[in-house]
Scaffold this motif. Structure first.
Motif, short mmCIF file in Angstrom:
data_model
loop_
_atom_site.label_atom_id
_atom_site.label_comp_id
_atom_site.label_asym_id
_atom_site.label_seq_id
_atom_site.Cartn_x
_atom_site.Cartn_y
_atom_site.Cartn_z
N MET A 149 22.44 34.07 -27.82
CA MET A 149 23.67 33.76 -27.10
C MET A 149 24.08 32.31 -27.34
O MET A 149 25.25 31.99 -27.55
N LEU A 150 23.09 31.42 -27.31
CA LEU A 150 23.36 30.00 -27.52
C LEU A 150 23.81 29.70 -28.95
O LEU A 150 24.72 28.90 -29.16
N ALA A 151 23.16 30.34 -29.91
CA ALA A 151 23.40 29.98 -31.31
C ALA A 151 24.51 30.78 -31.97
O ALA A 151 25.22 30.28 -32.83
N VAL A 152 24.67 32.06 -31.55
CA VAL A 152 25.62 32.95 -32.22
C VAL A 152 26.75 33.37 -31.29
O VAL A 152 27.89 33.55 -31.72
N GLY A 153 26.44 33.54 -30.00
CA GLY A 153 27.41 34.06 -29.06
C GLY A 153 27.13 35.53 -28.79
O GLY A 153 26.03 36.03 -28.96
N TRP A 154 28.17 36.26 -28.37
CA TRP A 154 28.04 37.65 -27.98
C TRP A 154 28.43 38.62 -29.10
O TRP A 154 28.52 39.83 -28.87
N GLU A 155 28.68 38.12 -30.30
CA GLU A 155 29.21 38.96 -31.36
C GLU A 155 28.11 39.81 -32.00
O GLU A 155 26.98 39.36 -32.18
N ARG A 157 27.03 40.78 -35.07
CA ARG A 157 27.10 40.45 -36.51
C ARG A 157 25.83 39.72 -36.89
O ARG A 157 25.10 39.20 -36.03
N PRO A 158 25.53 39.66 -38.20
CA PRO A 158 24.37 38.89 -38.63
C PRO A 158 24.56 37.39 -38.36
O PRO A 158 25.69 36.88 -38.42
N ALA A 159 23.49 36.73 -38.08
CA ALA A 159 23.55 35.27 -37.92
C ALA A 159 23.75 34.62 -39.28
O ALA A 159 23.24 35.09 -40.30
N THR A 160 24.51 33.54 -39.31
CA THR A 160 24.64 32.76 -40.53
C THR A 160 23.36 31.96 -40.75
O THR A 160 22.55 31.79 -39.83
N PRO A 161 23.15 31.45 -41.97
CA PRO A 161 21.95 30.62 -42.18
C PRO A 161 21.85 29.45 -41.21
O PRO A 161 20.76 29.14 -40.71
N ALA A 162 22.97 28.81 -40.90
CA ALA A 162 22.94 27.69 -39.96
C ALA A 162 22.58 28.16 -38.55
O ALA A 162 21.83 27.48 -37.82
N GLU A 163 23.10 29.32 -38.16
CA GLU A 163 22.78 29.86 -36.84
C GLU A 163 21.32 30.27 -36.75
O GLU A 163 20.67 30.06 -35.72
N LEU A 164 20.79 30.84 -37.82
CA LEU A 164 19.38 31.20 -37.83
C LEU A 164 18.51 29.96 -37.73
O LEU A 164 17.50 29.94 -37.00
N ASP A 165 18.89 28.90 -38.42
CA ASP A 165 18.15 27.64 -38.30
C ASP A 165 18.18 27.14 -36.85
O ASP A 165 17.17 26.63 -36.34
N GLU A 201 11.93 36.27 -38.86
CA GLU A 201 12.01 34.82 -39.05
C GLU A 201 11.68 34.08 -37.76
O GLU A 201 11.00 33.05 -37.78
N LEU A 202 12.14 34.58 -36.63
CA LEU A 202 11.83 33.93 -35.35
C LEU A 202 10.35 34.10 -35.01
O LEU A 202 9.71 33.19 -34.47
#
Length: 521
Positions: A149-155, A157-165, A201-202
């Motif tokens: 929720m903090l990094a990606v939001g409520w969407e 969809r796959p996380a972007t590389p920056a969001e995964l980081d 990854e997490l």
């Protein structure tokens, strides 16, 4: 002061045979086992069992520990440690906007207590808040859904590389601040939007910090075995310890299928996987009514969910997904409305619904809208043979999964641990007393990697319970869900009485129990 417990029957948490001995306690620790020397306080425990305090591996007391100092729901059961942050959704780490959404989303689980000051944002700050003094000890899991929720939001969809980081960074920070692992709720939004690769990854981060992964996986109904297998594969790929949350086999499609789950676990264990699980000793599950909706209907958060429910065309699409297709929120099984019993509501005007079974989608839709998604439910979907089979397994531990709010909560919140001892040990003989105590104490302490808890040993912390094996029982029932247990006269946290002569004292000896390896990492 120091304390001598004399003539106790010790069931030590390691599954060994019971034995008689005296125990001496001083400065919060067990200092001597044998013939206790003179102490300032003595208890004659003739006829009572002395065991380690029970560890609730799946608790939802994240706010209750802060707002209810007595916390009799757990203290009276002999619970001395709870694991919070479950199902991928809790209140740290957060920012202001995320916290506001979580307070709404989790009102059915934890309420939204009036006047509570949410004066934390990080995991470390939340643990420091617990350290001001709570009824029992508490450990915390970084909630993966909150992190997403903090990094990606409520969407969805796959996380972007920056969001995964960013998610990796948030998980690492939480573990470094003392969290013992990471949880997921893969039938709850937005955590369920994560792919297996993202979770892997997490979990690599969790493993690097000495924690464990605790998923509520993608289905406990249709496709349950595949969902368990996915979690085993994720943990194996990441090199991460795995603890399966409330590992049940529910709904009609899984009647009698517990042996298939255990065969899957045995295969993983034989291959070297580090796997444990927890269960509660009851048949119904408990959650929020909103959680049964299809995931696409809840994308965007609570307000977006309510907007879809108000729209007749969208509502009809939701109904079809739930009644015909089998909603992912309802574990892929077409909903049987009569299996759903309302256990609590947010709006007092709706209290008349509590205790009633739902008749149809129209009733559920109206209740969700009028209660703004705050309705809690019992789902009568369990199978007794599955419950008994799973609790016998060598990696089983106990977890209440108890929701403490609502007018008619599940009795597991107030009864799980004495119900194990009274019903499944004394009455049914499913487990021996020493086996059951090990499931509730030593084994969970080993999962949490706690070097000085979970056993009755010299030098260990004096988190202890004295109970009468002939009378211990859950008082809580479906009709009286907050009734306290019987047969548990003494409970100690850090060598101090939180239950004395069967009554709650005013002692707040609990503190956060932290992952020291993660903090060093």
């Amino acid at each position: 002061m120091d304390l001598a417990i004399r003539n106790a029957t010790i069931v030590d948490g390691a599954a060994g045979p019971p034995y008689r001995a005296d125990v001496h306690i001083a400065n919060g620790r067990i200092t001597e086992i044998g013939t206790a020397r003179t102490a300032r306080r003595t208890i004659d425990a003739t006829g009572l069992v002395l065991s380690p305090g029970f560890i609730d591996m799946h608790a939802h007391s994240d706010l209750a520990l802060l707002t209810d100092p007595a916390h009799e729901a757990k203290a009276a059961q002999g619970v001395t440690l709870e694991v919070l942050g479950q199902d991928g959704l809790s209140y740290a780490p957060v920012d202001d906007a995320t916290l506001a959404g979580l307070r709404s989303q989790l009102a059915g689980w934890n309420g939204d207590p009036e006047g509570l000051e949410y004066d934390w944002r990080s995991v470390g700050e939340y643990l420091e808040r617990l350290d001001r003094g709570i009824a029992v000890n508490a450990a915390y899991l970084v909630p993966q859904g909150t992190v997403r929720m903090l990094a990606v939001g409520w969407e969805d969809r796959p996380a972007t590389p920056a969001e995964l980081d960013r998610m990796r960074e948030l998980v690492a920070e939480g573990l470094a601040q003392g969290a013992v692992g990471m949880s997921s709720g893969l039938t709850y939004t937005p955590g369920m939007y994560a792919s297996g690769a993202e979770l892997t990854e997490l979990c690599r981060v969790v493993a690097a910090h000495g924690g464990y992964y605790c998923p509520h996986h993608r289905s406990y109904g249709a496709g349950a075995l595949e969902a368990y297998a996915e979690m085993i594969a994720v943990a194996r790929e990441a090199g991460c310890a795995l603890h399966l949350a409330h590992a049940t086999m529910n709904f009609g499609v899984n009647a009698g299928r517990a042996p298939a789950l255990l065969a899957l676990l045995d295969e993983a264990l034989a291959a070297g996987a580090d796997v444990t699980l927890d269960t509660y000793p009851y048949l119904p599950g408990a959650t929020t009514l909103a959680a049964t909706l299809p995931s696409w209907a809840t994308e965007g958060g609570p307000e977006a969910t309510l907007a879809r429910l108000r729209d007749d065309a969208q509502a009809e699409r939701i109904r079809h997904a739930m009644e015909v297709e089998g909603s992912d929120g309802c574990h892929g099984v077409p909903v049987e409305w009569r299996s759903i019993e309302v256990s609590g509501v947010r709006e007092p005007a709706l209290a008349g619904h509590v205790g009633r079974r739902l008749a149809d989608f129209a009733t559920a839709r109206r209740l969700l809208l009028e209660d703004r998604l705050g309705t809690t439910i019992l789902q009568h979907v369990g199978h007794e043979e599955n419950v008994r089979t799973i609790m016998r397994h060598r990696v089983h531990t106990g977890g209440s999964d108890g929701l403490l709010v609502g007018e008619k909560p599940h009795p597991r919140a107030y009864g799980t641990f004495p119900h194990y001892l009274g019903r499944y040990v004394r009455e049914l003989g499913v487990l021996t007393l020493q086996e059951c105590v090990a499931h509730l104490t030593g084994r969970p302490a080993a999962r949490l990697r706690l070097p000085d808890r979970g056993l009755v040993r010299e030098g260990y912390r004096a988190d202890l319970v004295l109970f009468d094996p002939a009378t211990v029982a859950a008082g809580a029932t479906y009709e009286r869900p907050r009734a306290l247990p019987t047969g548990i006269p003494y409970v100690l946290v850090d060598g101090r009485f939180v239950i004395e002569d069967g009554r709650r004292t005013d002692v707040l000896a609990g503190r956060s129990v932290r992952n020291e390896r993660g903090r060093r990492g």
